[in-house]
Design a protein around this motif. Structure first.
Motif, PDB file in Angstrom:
ATOM      1  N   ILE A 191      52.531  67.948 112.426  1.00 54.67           N
ATOM      2  CA  ILE A 191      51.974  69.304 112.447  1.00 54.67           C
ATOM      3  C   ILE A 191      52.512  70.072 113.654  1.00 54.67           C
ATOM      4  N   ASP A 192      52.628  69.390 114.806  1.00 62.29           N
ATOM      5  CA  ASP A 192      53.187  70.038 116.002  1.00 62.29           C
ATOM      6  C   ASP A 192      54.603  70.552 115.729  1.00 62.29           C
ATOM      7  N   ALA A 193      55.424  69.703 115.090  1.00 66.83           N
ATOM      8  CA  ALA A 193      56.822  70.069 114.819  1.00 66.83           C
ATOM      9  C   ALA A 193      56.899  71.237 113.844  1.00 66.83           C
ATOM     10  N   ILE A 194      56.064  71.205 112.804  1.00 70.47           N
ATOM     11  CA  ILE A 194      56.049  72.307 111.833  1.00 70.47           C
ATOM     12  C   ILE A 194      55.584  73.596 112.521  1.00 70.47           C
ATOM     13  N   LYS A 195      54.546  73.487 113.328  1.00 77.76           N
ATOM     14  CA  LYS A 195      54.021  74.666 114.037  1.00 77.76           C
ATOM     15  C   LYS A 195      55.093  75.272 114.933  1.00 77.76           C
ATOM     16  N   ALA A 196      55.856  74.426 115.621  1.00 77.97           N
ATOM     17  CA  ALA A 196      56.915  74.922 116.508  1.00 77.97           C
ATOM     18  C   ALA A 196      57.958  75.719 115.718  1.00 77.97           C
ATOM     19  N   ASN A 253      37.436  86.345 113.392  1.00 79.56           N
ATOM     20  CA  ASN A 253      36.820  85.111 113.874  1.00 79.56           C
ATOM     21  C   ASN A 253      37.894  84.097 114.254  1.00 79.56           C
ATOM     22  N   GLY A 254      37.603  83.242 115.218  1.00 82.65           N
ATOM     23  CA  GLY A 254      38.572  82.241 115.618  1.00 82.65           C
ATOM     24  C   GLY A 254      39.798  82.879 116.237  1.00 82.65           C
ATOM     25  N   GLU A 255      40.937  82.179 116.129  1.00 82.44           N
ATOM     26  CA  GLU A 255      42.179  82.659 116.737  1.00 82.44           C
ATOM     27  C   GLU A 255      43.377  82.069 116.006  1.00 82.44           C
ATOM     28  N   ILE A 256      44.569  82.500 116.376  1.00 84.71           N
ATOM     29  CA  ILE A 256      45.804  81.879 115.913  1.00 84.71           C
ATOM     30  C   ILE A 256      46.349  81.091 117.099  1.00 84.71           C
ATOM     31  N   ARG A 257      46.162  79.778 117.093  1.00 89.12           N
ATOM     32  CA  ARG A 257      46.634  78.974 118.234  1.00 89.12           C
ATOM     33  C   ARG A 257      48.156  78.984 118.329  1.00 89.12           C
ATOM     34  N   LYS A 258      48.641  79.033 119.551  1.00 91.25           N
ATOM     35  CA  LYS A 258      50.081  78.903 119.791  1.00 91.25           C
ATOM     36  C   LYS A 258      50.486  77.424 119.746  1.00 91.25           C
ATOM     37  N   ASN A 259      49.580  76.579 120.194  1.00 92.65           N
ATOM     38  CA  ASN A 259      49.749  75.131 120.222  1.00 92.65           C
ATOM     39  C   ASN A 259      48.546  74.530 119.516  1.00 92.65           C
ATOM     40  N   CYS A 260      48.776  73.746 118.476  1.00 90.41           N
ATOM     41  CA  CYS A 260      47.653  73.257 117.670  1.00 90.41           C
ATOM     42  C   CYS A 260      46.717  72.321 118.430  1.00 90.41           C
ATOM     43  N   ARG A 261      47.165  71.791 119.556  1.00 94.06           N
ATOM     44  CA  ARG A 261      46.363  70.827 120.311  1.00 94.06           C
ATOM     45  C   ARG A 261      45.395  71.474 121.293  1.00 94.06           C
ATOM     46  N   VAL A 262      45.619  72.732 121.600  1.00 95.18           N
ATOM     47  CA  VAL A 262      44.789  73.388 122.621  1.00 95.18           C
ATOM     48  C   VAL A 262      44.411  74.802 122.199  1.00 95.18           C
ATOM     49  N   VAL A 263      43.235  75.227 122.668  1.00 97.93           N
ATOM     50  CA  VAL A 263      42.810  76.597 122.431  1.00 97.93           C
ATOM     51  C   VAL A 263      43.656  77.514 123.310  1.00 97.93           C
ATOM     52  N   ASN A 264      43.960  78.685 122.811  1.00 97.89           N
ATOM     53  CA  ASN A 264      44.793  79.642 123.574  1.00 97.89           C
ATOM     54  C   ASN A 264      44.190  79.951 124.951  1.00 97.89           C
ATOM     55  N   THR A 316      54.451  88.892 106.412  1.00 94.63           N
ATOM     56  CA  THR A 316      54.480  88.543 107.838  1.00 94.63           C
ATOM     57  C   THR A 316      55.194  87.230 108.129  1.00 94.63           C
ATOM     58  N   CYS A 317      55.271  86.337 107.134  1.00 94.79           N
ATOM     59  CA  CYS A 317      55.971  85.058 107.333  1.00 94.79           C
ATOM     60  C   CYS A 317      56.462  84.545 105.977  1.00 94.79           C
ATOM     61  N   PRO A 318      57.436  85.232 105.381  1.00 93.60           N
ATOM     62  CA  PRO A 318      57.852  84.937 104.003  1.00 93.60           C
ATOM     63  C   PRO A 318      58.443  83.543 103.795  1.00 93.60           C
ATOM     64  N   ASN A 319      58.948  82.913 104.844  1.00 93.55           N
ATOM     65  CA  ASN A 319      59.557  81.579 104.703  1.00 93.55           C
ATOM     66  C   ASN A 319      58.592  80.449 105.031  1.00 93.55           C
ATOM     67  N   LEU A 320      57.310  80.754 105.154  1.00 98.40           N
ATOM     68  CA  LEU A 320      56.326  79.774 105.590  1.00 98.40           C
ATOM     69  C   LEU A 320      56.335  78.509 104.745  1.00 98.40           C
ATOM     70  N   THR A 321      56.257  78.653 103.426  1.00 98.04           N
ATOM     71  CA  THR A 321      56.201  77.480 102.553  1.00 98.04           C
ATOM     72  C   THR A 321      57.444  76.611 102.715  1.00 98.04           C
ATOM     73  N   LYS A 322      58.603  77.226 102.825  1.00 96.19           N
ATOM     74  CA  LYS A 322      59.845  76.474 102.989  1.00 96.19           C
ATOM     75  C   LYS A 322      59.854  75.693 104.297  1.00 96.19           C
ATOM     76  N   ILE A 323      59.345  76.315 105.363  1.00 95.82           N
ATOM     77  CA  ILE A 323      59.313  75.653 106.672  1.00 95.82           C
ATOM     78  C   ILE A 323      58.380  74.448 106.630  1.00 95.82           C
ATOM     79  N   VAL A 324      57.204  74.628 106.038  1.00 90.23           N
ATOM     80  CA  VAL A 324      56.240  73.525 105.958  1.00 90.23           C
ATOM     81  C   VAL A 324      56.784  72.415 105.073  1.00 90.23           C
TER      82      VAL A 324
END
Length: 330
Positions: A108-113, A319-330, A38-46
């Motif tokens: 973290i915001d920049a990586i999440k974006a 349980n929980g969610e996948i936030r679109k923005n790490c600073r706020v709940v969806n 689902t996100c094969p480049n995740l480690t490289k992006i982080v």
């Protein structure tokens, strides 16, 4: 060995299952290949995000590692430390252990974006923070370990819990150990994870009591080496205005993840009272001596303890969610 009848076996098995479910470390749904498709480049992006941030400020590696630790110790590794205050809850950012010291939110915001551009609504902020901590260690010369992923983000945060649950460098070792064991960790994890202090800096306010009037004696902490004491008294003069000044946790190799932290403890040169206290207990002192002698033992155990810590109270499945923005709940 005494034979077990079927009812006893069923009861024992049920007890084991209950213990497993209730354990703060229970995380059967975390998976080492969770984002492979689902996100094969995740480690490289982080990794690129952490590397870029360290290019601007080397100290950021330690800040991201600390952010993950402070997140996991408050109601589990759920990204709650990243949440801003809302009308319904007061978050963790301004709790005592985090106020004016927790850093790295913008990273973290920049990586999440960037992750969202590549894999929309797929990767949790909790997993991004967990990966960023691993990359911070690796990019400063430390070990690399595989991480089980699949955490989901919490939908609330608690300043009160952060004030109560995060260990303080001013606490006795027995209190710190009790906070670790309440999370399913043990003394070994205290010693190993304290080794994260091989990188980063601390504010004078976190250790200045050792320099001038230790335990109201009017004298410095007698366990503090004289050479280091003189340097620290210069960095942190006995005035309130010096509280925000910084000193390296490991002045020998401040920006390199290695085992010199333990060498410092053996030489009575631990910066924080909680660090040097590891030499005051026979069990923890024995571990310190081993990590001082065998750096690869430390590297191996550090990765294992980080995986263990990263499983505290995780949210998985629905349980929980996948936030679109790490600073706020969806």
């Amino acid at each position: 060995m005494q034979a077990m009848d079927s009812s006893s076996y069923t009861h024992s098995l049920l007890s084991f299952v209950i213990i497993l479910v209730l354990s703060p470390l229970a995380s059967s749904q975390l998976d080492y290949k969770f984002y492979d498709s689902t996100c094969p480049n995740l480690t490289k992006i982080v990794r690129y995000g952490v590397w870029s941030a360290m290019g601007n400020e080397t100290r950021m590696a330690a800040s991201l590692l600390r952010l993950h630790f402070h997140d996991c110790f408050v109601n589990g590794c759920d990204g709650s430390i990243l949440l801003d205050d809302t009308s319904s809850f007061t978050g963790e950012k301004n709790a005592g252990p985090n106020r004016m010291s927790a850093r790295g939110f913008e990273v973290i915001d920049a990586i999440k974006a960037n992750v969202e551009k590549s894999c929309p609504s797929t990767v949790s902020c909790a997993d991004i923070l967990t990966l960023a901590a691993r990359e911070s260690v690796y990019l400063t010369g430390g070990p690399y370990w595989s991480l089980p992923l699949g955490r989901r983000d919490g939908t609330t945060a608690s300043q009160t819990a952060a004030n109560q649950q995060i260990p303080s460098p001013l606490e006795p070792l027995e209190n710190i150990t009790a906070k670790f064991t309440s999370k399913g960790l043990e003394m070994k994890d205290v010693v190993v994870l304290s080794g994260a202090h091989t990188i980063g800096f601390a504010k004078c306010s976190t250790f200045k009591q050792r320099l001038f009037n230790f335990n109201s004696t009017g004298n410095p902490d007698p366990t503090l080496g004289s050479s280091l004491l003189k340097d620290l008294q210069s960095t942190c003069p006995d005035q309130d205005s010096s509280d925000s000044n910084l000193a390296a946790l490991d002045p020998v190799t401040a920006n390199k993840f290695d085992n010199v932290y333990y060498k410092n403890l053996v030489n009575n040169s631990g910066l924080l009272q909680s660090d040097q206290a590891l030499m005051g207990d026979s069990n923890s002192a024995a571990m310190v001596n081993n990590y001082n002698k065998y750096p690869y033992l430390f590297y191996n155990d550090f990765g294992a303890s980080m995986v263990k810590m990263g499983k505290i109270g995780v949210l998985t499945g629905t349980n929980g969610e996948i936030r679109k923005n790490c600073r706020v709940v969806n």
